[in-house]
Design a protein around this motif. Structure first.
Motif, PDB file in Angstrom:
ATOM      1  N   ASP A   1      10.044 -59.215  18.153  1.00 54.79           N
ATOM      2  CA  ASP A   1      10.028 -58.883  15.869  1.00 54.79           C
ATOM      3  C   ASP A   1      11.239 -57.846  15.616  1.00 54.79           C
ATOM      4  O   ASP A   1      10.578 -57.580  14.683  1.00 54.79           O
ATOM      5  N   ALA A   2      11.938 -57.129  16.466  1.00 57.42           N
ATOM      6  CA  ALA A   2      12.563 -56.167  15.803  1.00 57.42           C
ATOM      7  C   ALA A   2      13.768 -56.650  15.084  1.00 57.42           C
ATOM      8  O   ALA A   2      14.425 -56.911  15.780  1.00 57.42           O
ATOM      9  N   SER A   3      13.728 -55.333  13.631  1.00 57.37           N
ATOM     10  CA  SER A   3      14.738 -55.726  13.299  1.00 57.37           C
ATOM     11  C   SER A   3      16.240 -54.850  13.869  1.00 57.37           C
ATOM     12  O   SER A   3      16.129 -53.944  13.457  1.00 57.37           O
ATOM     13  N   ILE A   4      16.848 -55.234  14.899  1.00 54.64           N
ATOM     14  CA  ILE A   4      17.740 -54.612  15.747  1.00 54.64           C
ATOM     15  C   ILE A   4      19.593 -55.634  15.990  1.00 54.64           C
ATOM     16  O   ILE A   4      18.336 -57.156  15.736  1.00 54.64           O
TER      17      ILE A   4
ATOM     18  N   ASN B   1      18.736 -58.820  17.940  1.00 53.05           N
ATOM     19  CA  ASN B   1      17.809 -59.803  17.601  1.00 53.05           C
ATOM     20  C   ASN B   1      18.540 -60.479  16.120  1.00 53.05           C
ATOM     21  O   ASN B   1      18.441 -61.822  16.083  1.00 53.05           O
ATOM     22  N   ASP B   2      19.212 -59.526  15.133  1.00 46.87           N
ATOM     23  CA  ASP B   2      19.987 -60.229  13.972  1.00 46.87           C
ATOM     24  C   ASP B   2      20.558 -60.837  13.862  1.00 46.87           C
ATOM     25  O   ASP B   2      20.426 -61.798  13.202  1.00 46.87           O
TER      26      ASP B   2
ATOM     27  N   ALA C   1      19.990 -64.269  14.939  1.00 45.03           N
ATOM     28  CA  ALA C   1      19.261 -65.000  13.935  1.00 45.03           C
ATOM     29  C   ALA C   1      19.968 -65.500  12.930  1.00 45.03           C
ATOM     30  O   ALA C   1      19.995 -66.830  11.887  1.00 45.03           O
TER      31      ALA C   1
END
Length: 298
Positions: free
Chosen positions: A87-90, A93-94, A97
């Protein structure tokens, strides 16, 4: 993790002793420490390495999931931490997404070409890693890319289909092999050595390449039987960033690493490319260019 005599072994010592339970726990400890300190990229790197090792062997998994005095359970906590990190904005993941959002705008064939272009950029690295014992399948990425590209236009032989299936299966098996997480590495001009285990980031190049090839095989089978083809797999797109390598070697802020910046530009350029009414000749030219590219160089 400390042993009976209070001495903490190095990662290299665990690898040399082939103590995979100890190595998994050492990675887990590093991941927990990094996460507690707010170093989320490091936490992702180490916790996923721990997860990969104890998931590769039933014997190691049983130790990692057990609750003996000198082998406390780490599996559940490791999985929970990985879930939290998702769920982290790194970058880990970004980027996926962002790719997922773009995929929704594309046709099945556009997605497949986008994925094939990513696979082509792994050819040079795969050839070099294939020199390591047990990693020979990585040297077949170039052949697989060429065969899949050709199959979009003309049928391939049964022998080629079977070999493509073998490559697909061998890539899946690679992640469970000791050669994958045992410390094998290749030199990088002007940089730190690249480990086979650095392929583990962002769900694992070997796994997502397996998924891409498997989807392509299913496509060919469906077309040959006049059936509805499966949805295209796109998980491979973006894994060419190789974040594990840059996090492990202390390259700093991932978004500012020259190689990552260059690769991000190629990823989004490929998206524009597949949206531009391309011909197969143009795809072939781009694939040929990428196959000779060393993505470890900016």
């Amino acid at each position: 993790m400390f042993g009976l005599f209070g001495k903490k072994k190095s990662l290299e010592e665990y690898q040399k002793a082939r103590d995979w339970d100890g190595l998994a726990r050492a990675y887990y400890d590093l991941g927990v420490s990094a996460m507690d300190q707010g170093s989320l990229n490091m936490a992702v790197l180490w916790l996923h390495r721990a997860d990969t090792i104890y998931s590769a062997s039933d014997g190691v998994y049983e130790k990692a999931a057990g609750k003996k005095l000198f082998h406390p359970q780490i599996v559940d906590d490791c999985s929970e931490r990985i879930g939290t990190l998702e769920d982290a904005s790194i970058l880990y993941n970004d980027v996926p997404a962002g790719i997922e959002e773009k995929v929704e705008e594309l046709s099945d064939s556009q997605i497949r070409v986008w994925g094939l272009l990513s696979a082509a950029r792994l050819v040079t690295l795969g050839k070099r890693l294939a020199q390591l014992p047990g990693c020979e399948v990585l040297g077949d990425i170039g052949w697989a890319v060429d065969t899949m590209l050709r199959s979009f236009q003309t049928p391939i032989s049964q022998e080629e289909f079977s070999r493509l299936m073998d490559v697909c299966n061998d890539l899946y098996d690679l992640g469970d092999a000791e050669c994958f997480y045992g410390g094998g590495e290749i030199p990088v001009p002007g940089g730190a050595p690249f480990q086979v285990f650095d392929l583990n980031g962002m769900m694992g190049i070997h796994i997502e390449l397996n998924g891409y090839i498997d989807s392509h095989l299913r496509l060919l089978s469906a077309l040959s039987q006049d059936k509805e083809p499966p949805a295209a797999e796109y998980g491979l797109i973006g894994l060419t960033l190789l974040p594990d390598y840059y996090v492990r070697t202390g390259a700093g802020d991932l978004e500012n690493v020259p190689q990552i910046k260059a690769e991000l530009e190629r990823i989004w350029s490929d998206y524009d490319f597949v949206c531009s009414g391309i011909t197969w000749k143009q795809v072939e030219e781009r694939v040929d260019e990428y196959k000779s590219l060393d993505i470890l160089q900016a």
